[in-house]
Design a protein around this motif. Sequence first.
Motif, PDB file in Angstrom:
ATOM      1  N   VAL A 333       0.842  -1.308  -0.059  1.00 33.93           N
ATOM      2  CA  VAL A 333       0.544  -0.512   0.128  1.00 33.93           C
ATOM      3  C   VAL A 333       0.791   1.293  -0.108  1.00 33.93           C
ATOM      4  N   ALA A 334       1.862   1.591   0.739  1.00 34.97           N
ATOM      5  CA  ALA A 334       2.870   2.329   0.965  1.00 34.97           C
ATOM      6  C   ALA A 334       3.955   2.591  -0.390  1.00 34.97           C
ATOM      7  N   LEU A 335       3.971   1.444  -1.226  1.00 33.26           N
ATOM      8  CA  LEU A 335       4.393   1.726  -2.614  1.00 33.26           C
ATOM      9  C   LEU A 335       3.394   1.920  -3.231  1.00 33.26           C
ATOM     10  N   TYR A 336       2.173   1.858  -3.319  1.00 33.42           N
ATOM     11  CA  TYR A 336       1.133   2.093  -4.248  1.00 33.42           C
ATOM     12  C   TYR A 336       1.231   4.056  -4.068  1.00 33.42           C
ATOM     13  N   ALA A 337       1.064   4.360  -2.996  1.00 31.60           N
ATOM     14  CA  ALA A 337       1.217   6.235  -3.123  1.00 31.60           C
ATOM     15  C   ALA A 337       2.417   6.189  -3.063  1.00 31.60           C
ATOM     16  N   MET A 338       3.348   6.034  -3.223  1.00 34.76           N
ATOM     17  CA  MET A 338       5.327   6.465  -3.146  1.00 34.76           C
ATOM     18  C   MET A 338       4.712   6.112  -4.984  1.00 34.76           C
ATOM     19  N   LEU A 339       4.445   5.160  -5.349  1.00 33.27           N
ATOM     20  CA  LEU A 339       5.021   5.045  -6.909  1.00 33.27           C
ATOM     21  C   LEU A 339       3.774   6.534  -7.724  1.00 33.27           C
ATOM     22  N   ARG A 340       2.503   7.002  -6.610  1.00 33.89           N
ATOM     23  CA  ARG A 340       1.601   7.531  -7.153  1.00 33.89           C
ATOM     24  C   ARG A 340       2.735   9.053  -7.846  1.00 33.89           C
ATOM     25  N   VAL A 341       3.177   9.236  -6.463  1.00 30.90           N
ATOM     26  CA  VAL A 341       3.918  10.820  -6.244  1.00 30.90           C
ATOM     27  C   VAL A 341       4.817  10.401  -6.815  1.00 30.90           C
ATOM     28  N   ALA A 342       5.719   9.130  -6.953  1.00 28.81           N
ATOM     29  CA  ALA A 342       7.039   9.319  -8.023  1.00 28.81           C
ATOM     30  C   ALA A 342       6.249   9.911  -9.537  1.00 28.81           C
ATOM     31  N   GLU A 343       5.001   9.044 -10.156  1.00 26.61           N
ATOM     32  CA  GLU A 343       4.340   9.104 -11.667  1.00 26.61           C
ATOM     33  C   GLU A 343       4.069  10.790 -11.681  1.00 26.61           C
ATOM     34  N   ALA A 344       3.845  11.398 -10.724  1.00 24.00           N
ATOM     35  CA  ALA A 344       3.647  12.925 -10.569  1.00 24.00           C
ATOM     36  C   ALA A 344       4.577  13.667 -10.786  1.00 24.00           C
ATOM     37  N   GLY A 345       6.445  12.606 -10.589  1.00 22.69           N
ATOM     38  CA  GLY A 345       7.240  13.623 -10.870  1.00 22.69           C
ATOM     39  C   GLY A 345       8.629  14.237  -9.824  1.00 22.69           C
ATOM     40  N   MET A 346       7.566  13.749  -8.435  1.00 20.65           N
ATOM     41  CA  MET A 346       7.140  14.534  -6.842  1.00 20.65           C
ATOM     42  C   MET A 346       8.197  12.978  -6.319  1.00 20.65           C
ATOM     43  N   GLN A 347       8.139  13.681  -4.976  1.00 20.60           N
ATOM     44  CA  GLN A 347       9.572  12.872  -4.307  1.00 20.60           C
ATOM     45  C   GLN A 347       8.375  12.197  -3.490  1.00 20.60           C
ATOM     46  N   ALA A 348       9.482  10.344  -2.901  1.00 23.17           N
ATOM     47  CA  ALA A 348       8.442   9.857  -1.847  1.00 23.17           C
ATOM     48  C   ALA A 348       9.493   9.469  -1.230  1.00 23.17           C
ATOM     49  N   ALA A 349       9.537   9.395   0.016  1.00 26.86           N
ATOM     50  CA  ALA A 349      10.209   9.013   0.979  1.00 26.86           C
ATOM     51  C   ALA A 349      10.197   7.671   1.597  1.00 26.86           C
ATOM     52  N   ILE A 350      10.353   6.487   2.411  1.00 24.01           N
ATOM     53  CA  ILE A 350      10.150   6.113   3.900  1.00 24.01           C
ATOM     54  C   ILE A 350      11.092   5.547   4.575  1.00 24.01           C
ATOM     55  N   MET A 351      10.493   6.031   6.101  1.00 26.07           N
ATOM     56  CA  MET A 351      11.356   5.720   7.298  1.00 26.07           C
ATOM     57  C   MET A 351      10.503   4.705   8.181  1.00 26.07           C
ATOM     58  N   ALA A 352      11.853   3.966   8.066  1.00 27.19           N
ATOM     59  CA  ALA A 352      11.948   2.475   9.163  1.00 27.19           C
ATOM     60  C   ALA A 352      12.460   2.779  10.078  1.00 27.19           C
ATOM     61  N   PRO A 353      11.925   2.402  12.021  1.00 23.82           N
ATOM     62  CA  PRO A 353      13.620   2.626  12.689  1.00 23.82           C
ATOM     63  C   PRO A 353      14.535   2.377  13.104  1.00 23.82           C
ATOM     64  N   THR A 354      14.523   0.864  12.120  1.00 22.90           N
ATOM     65  CA  THR A 354      16.096   0.576  12.223  1.00 22.90           C
ATOM     66  C   THR A 354      16.739   0.245  10.612  1.00 22.90           C
ATOM     67  N   GLU A 355      17.644   0.033  10.960  1.00 21.59           N
ATOM     68  CA  GLU A 355      18.603  -0.123   9.380  1.00 21.59           C
ATOM     69  C   GLU A 355      18.551  -1.438   8.704  1.00 21.59           C
ATOM     70  N   THR A 356      18.171  -2.589   9.713  1.00 18.05           N
ATOM     71  CA  THR A 356      17.469  -3.612   8.817  1.00 18.05           C
ATOM     72  C   THR A 356      16.169  -3.183   8.574  1.00 18.05           C
TER      73      THR A 356
END
Length: 737
Positions: A333-356
């Motif tokens: 679901v998150a990736l869907y939202a991110m790709l919607r943004v990318a498709e519009a020429g903008m940027q999306a970020a996903i932030m996780a609490p740990t490196e793993t």
Amino acid sequence: MKRNDAAPPRAFGTGATQSRGRLARQRLRSLPRPSALKQPVSGMSGVGPAAAKRLSKLGIETAQDLLEHLPFDHRDYEGRRTVAELAIGEEATVLVKVRDCRVRPTRRRRLQIVEARVADDTGPLTAVWFNQSYLVDQLKEGTEVLLRGRLESGRGNATFRVSEHEIARAGDDAVGRHTTGLVPVYPATEGLSARRIRELPHRLRGEERNVIEPLPAWLRARDGLPVRADALSAAHWPSAGLEVPPARRRLAFEELFLSQVALVVRRRTREEARRAEALGERGELVERWLDSLPFGLTGDQLEALREVDEDLITGRPMQRLLMGEVGSGKTVVALYAMLRVAEAGMQAAIMAPTETLAEQHYATVESLVPPDLFAAEEATRLGPPIGLLTGSTPAGERRDVLGRLGAGELRLLVGTHALIQETVRFDRLALAVVDEQHRFGVRQRTALDLKARAGLVPHVLHMTATPIPRTLSLTLYGDLHTTALRELPSGRQPVKTWVVPEERRAGAYGFIRERLDEGRQCFVVCPLVEESERLQARAATREAERLAETAFRGYRVAVMHGQMHPRDKREAMARFAAGEVDVLVATSVIEVGIDVRNASVMVIEEAERYGISQLHQLRGRVGRGEHQSYCLLFSESQAELARRRLDAVAAERDGFRLADVDLTLRGEGDLLGTKQSGLPEFKVARLPEDGPLLARARRAAIELLRDDPGLNAPEHAVLRTALEGRFGSLERERIAA
Ligand code: ADP
Ligand code: MG
């Protein structure tokens, strides 16, 4: 419930007119002067410096704080009896006169029994206390005393086992406070007995008339809520007028209402005062991506996509919480939202609490985004428009990522909080996905806001795998819209869970060996040692050695614990994920979201040491592939509650329902549990029992803010002040907006 009455009523209103201001001032003048309530408790008679210090530990500094330090329960000490009326086993209070009192020697050195012969007009009675030898000095012959306790049959004659007593001095109107009627029970602290704390508010009797009433009159009238002064009075001095239950409900409602108003204000402020990028309908790239997915989306996922679409096109910042258990498909679901943004020429970020976790997200994104997805659009680009940024990204790579990010070339960035550092500049950040959102603070959320283009904030999609019951979600996430993924993706089988007693251990190991022989892998989670990570690490190492020599001789056993270097931890995990290890013995450090599809058995040692939600989270690390998976809860505990917790986990796989069970079993007063679950602590309100009250408070808050969004009306001036006293940070938020 601290509040600052002196603060000018400013934060909630930006445009209070002159005449309204005057009205508000008049109204404030017509209220009683609260000055006595402002006095420090240290100035009260009978409160010395030591007591003041202890009160301060309870958050009590002023007389008003003391009035607002409310009982969490009332004991019903009705049942005043004469000695002749006492019945074996029944709790009761008697008023008697002391004949004599002595310490009776016992054979056990640490046990002292104080025995008093007492009587009233109807007959004599023997009263006993344990280990309170000083009473001998207090209970002189002829002293009148109220005793609360229970008559117990003894070998000779029955004795009255005393739980509370009070000396009755003639003409003292305080008599009976601890032993008769409804007796309030207050949160106590070390060095200040419950009894002492019960005494203190009596000195303020009458002052409650001067407390500020934050609930608007229209709301009180409509919902039939007693005034605050009456409710406080009934809570402290239950014989007064109002009954205890409606008083408690009123105070609980107030508490919930104030917090809901604050949350709704926060949500409104963001929605109305801030703008985010407005996206169009989804286009060809996203359609192609959906077609490329190797599976069909679940109904819940489709519904989530629809809600995300609604959020993204308005230009109002998305504030959505996506709740779903590990493996429920949130990342898609998150990736869907991110790709919607990318498709519009903008940027999306996903932030996780740990490196793993960040690395795992990166792998998921890479695996779910076909390499040629963006190819047609931009033939000139050098690499895929997806980047990874964590604390351990090498400097050269980091420079490259930052360069491409600033240039707008990278459309999707996966990372840890490394991506909110000041040096990280986006070209046009439109969406931030925050995974395991409760592990980030408000400051980090704010830092994300600053990454969007000037004048805008990013859309934010929060994700959590920690299910909390519906009744509670309002108190935690009242400022977010929520979406839940409850359906497991198809092909996934629920994890079979058993509680395994010690005598079945050998059999269980045999069962696990069979799974290993089929090619599966196994996690063994070592007992939780809260006091020391070192001890826990050592125990894990020893357990790994033990298993390698006994039950799993001939299998590949490895260990992973919190004291290992992060690099070694990663390597252990990687080897397990690659199938080079059969049994991974670990402390509870195995992180949420770890995805080893071939692992089909999870053993949890001394499972009773974990809470329901922890067990459920741990169990979520198996059952991620197509294999039937098993969770074995090893426990020798006979404790009733522990048993019920483990049985619940074994019987129920729905995390939301388990969260409900968890709350019910915990019962009230388990503050530690509340803290662990990250729930806000209320002083009076009790959840989930007060769920209906919470819903009412929520409705009232929405109604209030619909009619008076800035709380500018004179009849809301006091409420506004009260809110500012409690939630000062809202003011900053409003100004920042
Ligand atoms: P979460 O983030 O909620 O823990 P993920 O999104 O990582 O879950 O999904 C877990 C796994 O299930 C991933 O490998 C993902 O590709 C897969 N998955 C997601 N949605 C579905 C679905 N509808 N059907 C089958 N597999 C799915
Ligand atoms: Mg995930």
